[in-house]
Scaffold this motif. Structure first.
Motif, PDB file in Angstrom:
ATOM      1  N   UNK A 199     -31.857  41.152 -67.932  1.00  0.00           N
ATOM      2  CA  UNK A 199     -31.822  41.367 -67.299  1.00  0.00           C
ATOM      3  C   UNK A 199     -30.832  41.063 -66.557  1.00  0.00           C
ATOM      4  N   UNK A 200     -30.023  42.232 -65.644  1.00  0.00           N
ATOM      5  CA  UNK A 200     -29.055  42.326 -65.224  1.00  0.00           C
ATOM      6  C   UNK A 200     -29.135  43.243 -63.534  1.00  0.00           C
ATOM      7  N   UNK A 201     -28.504  42.993 -62.739  1.00  0.00           N
ATOM      8  CA  UNK A 201     -28.465  43.500 -61.351  1.00  0.00           C
ATOM      9  C   UNK A 201     -26.913  44.682 -61.309  1.00  0.00           C
ATOM     10  N   UNK A 227     -17.590  45.419 -53.684  1.00  0.00           N
ATOM     11  CA  UNK A 227     -18.017  45.832 -55.203  1.00  0.00           C
ATOM     12  C   UNK A 227     -18.425  46.023 -56.442  1.00  0.00           C
ATOM     13  N   UNK A 228     -19.112  46.843 -57.270  1.00  0.00           N
ATOM     14  CA  UNK A 228     -19.483  46.809 -58.697  1.00  0.00           C
ATOM     15  C   UNK A 228     -19.145  46.102 -58.996  1.00  0.00           C
ATOM     16  N   UNK A 229     -20.708  44.870 -58.542  1.00  0.00           N
ATOM     17  CA  UNK A 229     -20.869  43.488 -58.369  1.00  0.00           C
ATOM     18  C   UNK A 229     -22.276  43.955 -60.055  1.00  0.00           C
ATOM     19  N   UNK A 230     -21.886  42.757 -61.339  1.00  0.00           N
ATOM     20  CA  UNK A 230     -22.995  42.942 -62.345  1.00  0.00           C
ATOM     21  C   UNK A 230     -23.402  41.819 -62.401  1.00  0.00           C
ATOM     22  N   UNK A 231     -24.709  41.569 -62.089  1.00  0.00           N
ATOM     23  CA  UNK A 231     -25.255  39.890 -61.935  1.00  0.00           C
ATOM     24  C   UNK A 231     -26.208  39.216 -63.262  1.00  0.00           C
ATOM     25  N   UNK A 257     -35.731  48.628 -71.501  1.00  0.00           N
ATOM     26  CA  UNK A 257     -37.477  49.429 -71.739  1.00  0.00           C
ATOM     27  C   UNK A 257     -38.339  48.665 -70.532  1.00  0.00           C
ATOM     28  N   UNK A 258     -37.018  49.078 -69.233  1.00  0.00           N
ATOM     29  CA  UNK A 258     -37.708  49.335 -68.102  1.00  0.00           C
ATOM     30  C   UNK A 258     -36.400  49.126 -66.797  1.00  0.00           C
ATOM     31  N   UNK A 259     -36.448  49.557 -65.740  1.00  0.00           N
ATOM     32  CA  UNK A 259     -35.358  49.377 -64.592  1.00  0.00           C
ATOM     33  C   UNK A 259     -35.213  50.131 -63.494  1.00  0.00           C
ATOM     34  N   UNK A 260     -34.975  49.572 -63.021  1.00  0.00           N
ATOM     35  CA  UNK A 260     -35.761  49.554 -61.125  1.00  0.00           C
ATOM     36  C   UNK A 260     -34.143  50.033 -60.652  1.00  0.00           C
ATOM     37  N   UNK A 261     -34.596  51.116 -59.427  1.00  0.00           N
ATOM     38  CA  UNK A 261     -33.689  51.582 -58.868  1.00  0.00           C
ATOM     39  C   UNK A 261     -33.777  51.829 -57.528  1.00  0.00           C
ATOM     40  N   UNK A 309     -32.074  46.243 -64.598  1.00  0.00           N
ATOM     41  CA  UNK A 309     -31.892  46.790 -65.727  1.00  0.00           C
ATOM     42  C   UNK A 309     -32.794  45.327 -66.842  1.00  0.00           C
ATOM     43  N   UNK A 310     -33.858  46.151 -66.965  1.00  0.00           N
ATOM     44  CA  UNK A 310     -34.441  45.333 -68.426  1.00  0.00           C
ATOM     45  C   UNK A 310     -34.017  44.950 -69.764  1.00  0.00           C
TER      46      UNK A 310
END
Length: 365
Positions: free
Chosen positions: A158-160, A148-152, A189-193, A178-179
């Protein structure tokens, strides 16, 4: 190789093996008495119990090897001292350094062997033991659930973020990518969900499910919203499901290669890795305890003492206890980041090698 060298090696190896076998039998007997009712209640087959203790034995060998080598060196040297064999060798012109040579060679071989044994063989055996513990609900069982709650951190800016990851289905739920602007790290400036992210074993990449992209532009005043096409939903990351699964493994179940990769992933995620680094380097440092105890034991037992082998055994236990206590105390400084992890891991070895050299020099004189 001289006749005396062969004699020393034979006696040393024999005494060490007897010590290892004795300790392992005692540990296995105690553990079996503790867990026998669980095996019976769960109707474990004899083959499963045997396999459990086959994989349990490497833990015991790793634990008792330094003590067994210390006892082996003390008993071998002490017995030769009591029989005046060391006096005869010294009278023939053999120095203490030359007398110690076969002991040091065996200690070096044992240390390098322990590096591989502790780093790659033992973790696999520990993982098998942990599997049996979960199957039969044995003491020490740890539950395995989703991560749970992984931040890579994938690259610069760039963070996943993964809310849940389930290894069996190789599925990540509620994923955000997240970019950030490399020149202005606080500007997104950019994000993908995506609702889910699935592993594509054929393409060796990840596939986003129900993914949407938001582009905030240069000044973040205009947001461009779009759904990703199927081809754009395939994305490559540096981590694989197996590497994420390894984050669930306990430290003692990780091979040295897996442990190093875990530390690397944690660093990419911006996590504090001081604790893991100390444990990682300690796995190498502890392997060379085999050599250190030999350097301690041989010169110490080369001189006759009242009490014979009984006092040698008491000394062995005392030295082992003091070494382990010092190691644990020094590791606490490394865990907090106050001391370099490599220095922390090797500090006890360095100190005891210096003490051993002092003992050898004093006895030789």
């Amino acid at each position: 190789m001289k006749l005396l060298d062969r004699y020393i090696i034979k006696q040393f190896i024999l005494a060490t093996l007897v010590s290892i076998v004795a300790f392992v039998i005692i540990f296995v007997a105690i553990d079996l008495m503790e867990k026998l009712d669980k095996f019976i209640d769960r109707k474990a087959s004899l083959s499963s119990v045997v396999d459990y203790y086959i994989n349990f034995t490497p833990q015991m060998i790793s634990l008792v090897l330094p003590i067994a080598l210390l006892l082996g060196s003390l008993f071998t040297t002490g017995k030769m001292s009591q029989n005046n064999e060391i006096i005869a060798a010294r009278s023939a012109g053999m120095s203490l350094y030359r007398f110690m040579t076969p002991f040091v060679i065996i200690g070096l071989l044992a240390s390098f062997g322990a590096v591989y044994f502790n780093g790659w063989i033992l973790p696999r055996a520990n993982a098998r033991v942990d599997e049996y513990q979960r199957i039969y609900d044995l003491p020490g069982t740890t539950s395995i659930g989703p991560l749970s709650n992984l931040h890579l951190q994938e690259g610069i800016g760039e963070i996943v973020v993964i809310q849940n990851f389930i290894f069996d289905s190789k599925r990540a739920d509620r994923v955000g990518i997240y970019f950030f602007d490399p020149n202005n790290p606080i500007r997104l400036y950019r994000r993908i969900d995506a609702r889910q992210m699935l592993w594509d074993s054929t393409k060796k990449n990840w596939r986003l499910v129900d993914a949407v992209e938001r582009d905030f532009g240069v000044d973040s005043s205009k947001e461009v919203f779009k759904r990703l096409t199927d081809s754009a939903s395939h994305i490559h990351f540096s981590f694989t499901p197996t590497e994420l699964r390894e984050r669930q493994l306990k430290m003692e179940e990780l091979t040295n290669t897996q442990f190093a990769k875990r530390i690397e992933l944690a660093k990419q995620a911006g996590e504090d890795t001081a604790h893991d680094e100390v444990d990682y380097y300690s796995k190498y440092a502890m392997s060379f305890t085999a050599l250190i105890v030999v350097l301690f034991g041989v010169p110490f037992a080369s001189q006759k003492k009242r009490g014979g082998l009984a006092i040698e055994f008491a000394i062995a236990i005392g030295i082992a206890f003091f070494f382990l206590a010092f190691t644990k105390v020094s590791q606490t400084f490394g865990y907090t980041g106050a001391v370099n992890p490599i220095l922390t891991a090797w500090l006890a070895n360095i100190l005891f090698i210096l003490i051993a050299i002092g003992v050898i020099t004093r006895v030789q004189k």
